[in-house]
Design an enzyme around this catalytic site. Sequence first.
Site, short mmCIF file in Angstrom:
data_model
loop_
_atom_site.label_atom_id
_atom_site.label_comp_id
_atom_site.label_asym_id
_atom_site.label_seq_id
_atom_site.Cartn_x
_atom_site.Cartn_y
_atom_site.Cartn_z
N HIS A 126 0.85 -1.19 0.00
CA HIS A 126 0.00 0.00 0.00
C HIS A 126 0.88 1.24 0.00
O HIS A 126 1.81 1.35 0.80
CB HIS A 126 -0.91 0.03 1.24
CG HIS A 126 -1.75 1.27 1.30
ND1 HIS A 126 -2.91 1.40 0.58
CD2 HIS A 126 -1.57 2.46 1.94
CE1 HIS A 126 -3.43 2.61 0.78
NE2 HIS A 126 -2.63 3.26 1.61
N ASP A 160 -16.00 2.29 6.64
CA ASP A 160 -14.95 3.22 6.22
C ASP A 160 -15.44 4.13 5.11
O ASP A 160 -15.10 5.31 5.07
CB ASP A 160 -13.70 2.46 5.76
CG ASP A 160 -12.64 3.41 5.23
OD1 ASP A 160 -12.14 4.22 6.03
OD2 ASP A 160 -12.34 3.38 4.02
N ARG A 197 -15.66 12.56 6.41
CA ARG A 197 -14.38 13.23 6.71
C ARG A 197 -14.01 14.19 5.60
O ARG A 197 -13.51 15.30 5.85
CB ARG A 197 -13.28 12.19 6.91
CG ARG A 197 -13.39 11.44 8.23
CD ARG A 197 -12.47 10.22 8.23
NE ARG A 197 -11.09 10.58 8.04
CZ ARG A 197 -10.14 9.77 7.58
NH1 ARG A 197 -10.45 8.52 7.27
NH2 ARG A 197 -8.92 10.18 7.44
N SER A 241 -8.48 3.70 8.50
CA SER A 241 -9.06 3.61 7.16
C SER A 241 -8.21 2.72 6.26
O SER A 241 -8.71 1.83 5.58
CB SER A 241 -9.19 5.02 6.58
OG SER A 241 -9.68 4.98 5.26
N LYS A 243 -9.14 -1.81 5.48
CA LYS A 243 -9.34 -2.38 4.15
C LYS A 243 -8.31 -3.46 3.86
O LYS A 243 -8.62 -4.47 3.23
CB LYS A 243 -9.29 -1.26 3.10
CG LYS A 243 -10.52 -0.36 3.18
CD LYS A 243 -10.50 0.78 2.20
CE LYS A 243 -9.50 1.85 2.61
NZ LYS A 243 -9.70 3.13 1.91
#
Lengths: 437, 437
Positions: free
Chosen positions: B82, B161, B168, B183, B187
């Site tokens: 990620h 989320d 947000r 968040s 995931k």
Amino acid sequence: MRAVDIIRAKRDGLVLTADQIGWMVAGASDGSVPDYQLSAWLMAVWLRGMTTDETAALTEAMVDSGVRVDLSTLPGVKVDKHSTGGVGDKTSLVIAPLVAACGVPVPMMSGRGLGHTGGTLDKLEAITGFRTGLSLDEFRAQLADLGCALIGQTRDVAPADRTLYALRDVTATVESLPLICASILSKKVAEGIDALVLDVKVGSGAFMQSERDARALADALVSLAERSGLHVAALLTNMDAPLGRTIGNALEVRECLDVMRGGGPADLVALSLELSALMVWLGMPGSSLDASRDLVRITLASGAAFDRFRAVVERQGGDVRMIDDPQQLPHAAVQRPFPAPRGGFVERLDAGILGRAAVLLGAGRARADDRVDPAVGFDLQATVGDAISVGAPLIVVHARSAADADAVWPMLTEAVRIADQAPAPQPLILDRLGAAR
Amino acid sequence: MRAVDIIRAKRDGLVLTADQIGWMVAGASDGSVPDYQLSAWLMAVWLRGMTTDETAALTEAMVDSGVRVDLSTLPGVKVDKHSTGGVGDKTSLVIAPLVAACGVPVPMMSGRGLGHTGGTLDKLEAITGFRTGLSLDEFRAQLADLGCALIGQTRDVAPADRTLYALRDVTATVESLPLICASILSKKVAEGIDALVLDVKVGSGAFMQSERDARALADALVSLAERSGLHVAALLTNMDAPLGRTIGNALEVRECLDVMRGGGPADLVALSLELSALMVWLGMPGSSLDASRDLVRITLASGAAFDRFRAVVERQGGDVRMIDDPQQLPHAAVQRPFPAPRGGFVERLDAGILGRAAVLLGAGRARADDRVDPAVGFDLQATVGDAISVGAPLIVVHARSAADADAVWPMLTEAVRIADQAPAPQPLILDRLGAAR
């Protein structure tokens, strides 16, 4: 402008411009800023605070969200009183006709009780038929004729405050000095008054529990009211014990009638007189505070306040037989004395606990849409400092049922403390701020 | 439980219990807690923070709001990567097939570009026909057959989320360490992976502009990922200039194909290799990092990553002619060189400005529902440190129209700085954290 940028600025502790604040409030009013952005902004305001300039801009924007009542065609300095809320706090019913009888017009817009504190409208509606929802034309006409009218905030006064307050209530953003000040003052400024007397309560039955917090609120309210062009004075008053001897709507009306007939408990009389004197003083340019005190005392003793209240009740559709004979006011089915658990001197009658117990009986509201029972409440047979024998009736509980009376019993036990010696007397009026300082 | 009490507790800086956090997240997921309470809570979290325990509970609750993909029937240690987001940040397209070709399964779930940073799904969809919306069964089957699949988050992964992120975005509560960590990790945990390599970007084109902030984010992500049971490593990498020489979806696919064919710019190759080596190292218990580095280098050079990528494109419905001949990828109508404004050395190519300019061309999204143009973007003819003559093409702008190219011209002028002397070389990889430390 974008709501997210205004939220971010407040989140980061920046000072918002009047334009930014005005834009958010207009968005609250017309629905163009959604609730979820308003509530994030309110939380940022709660945590970051607002300067006096920002709070003044917020107040002004909330006023501008609705109508500003025009009372300029009526002669005289229009004066209202606002209390931050207490238990047994019923002075408005005495003050409005008393000050009007002294020649100072009182256009009084009040609220309903919410939480453990009572509301003037609920008390008035204990008088069968009493209409608190006058139109603005009726309001003005009555003011011209009687010098005094007692109504609720109309829906077109500061509508943004209603939207924001509803959100604050469910997002833990009520207890914020700038938000409280703007909410109170926007409604008062929109009423079209010239002067305002504030009764800022401190103690277990008040919104502010500590004198420091209450003083900060009083200071902020006074300076903001002055910025909004109001002539203002404020008292800081004790709310550890209930004011007077009754809690509950019909019981409180009866007690106010006692005061207007020349009787009533000393604390309620004293506070009603002092608040009225401040209103008369602000309402009569050139008068002195001492002369105003004399005038309200003489006027109350003359019965003129009672006569004026009776005329107001009649004009607003209330059943005057209840005024002439308070026995006609609603009665609760059950009246049960709560006996003193021991002999000695009453040291404490906790206003906060008694206020919550009264809500449980049905005298107030846990939620904004709850219905209120005018008859229920508490009639105190003794107050703080009084001597009492074990088993003597200390509080008469007025309840719809024996079960309801049972339900509040443990709270009464908790609210009452009896000591061997009389407690040191506490002043009712702690300080005076604003114009009268 | 009541939302207002949980909001108040966080407002007052208290530590919430896992039950309270779970209750709020469940309420976000099933709609029982309204948006205006969620946003007030998010603002309170933004301003008061969360402990590691609270953030772990938030992550867990968001995972539990949806399905947890079960990949346990597939052999091997499943590893994903990620990136916190950058400009020209295209390593996923190289890494996924490369690591899979080394024998480590890569179940990669990616996002779309939002704001000035690109997204892997948008890049893949520059290949005509490429399906990023596989079902979970298709996803598992492809992983079993090819060791790698590149898809978007399905709607049933961490739905809370999505709700919270949407709030947000419009309430200025995005940039909060605990909210960001939960968040991202919710995931990833829900994907069913065993190990995770993080690429935390720092610089003008990154979410975190300062190394201190980026390091704090990396530290928090690593410790939370470990608490969630993932084997984790992280790189802190520079994002002051774009990664590689292209920005824009089809242009970036072409550049990745160059890398997989043994060419491509040095920075992109180096970062792709190091991230891949970390993934192989985590994915092959008992291996060393140096051996993993050798393996990925040899595998890339062998052409196996290219072959695997081609197979993935074919399996996911993409037009492999675009892989075999990158000239077949979408082309923009206008290609206009931006000349070097003076001679010297390229000192700066501001990634943030170039990223925003690419969004303006249509390569990315200003809003979540904007459509992306695969063909537009920038092709850098030189990079930071390169010598360049005045008037030589520095950036080729790929635009839909001359007007679009005109519109970004001032941004390019602002993004570029040319100096008399070559700037001191900056490291691409600033630090390594987590398991590999």
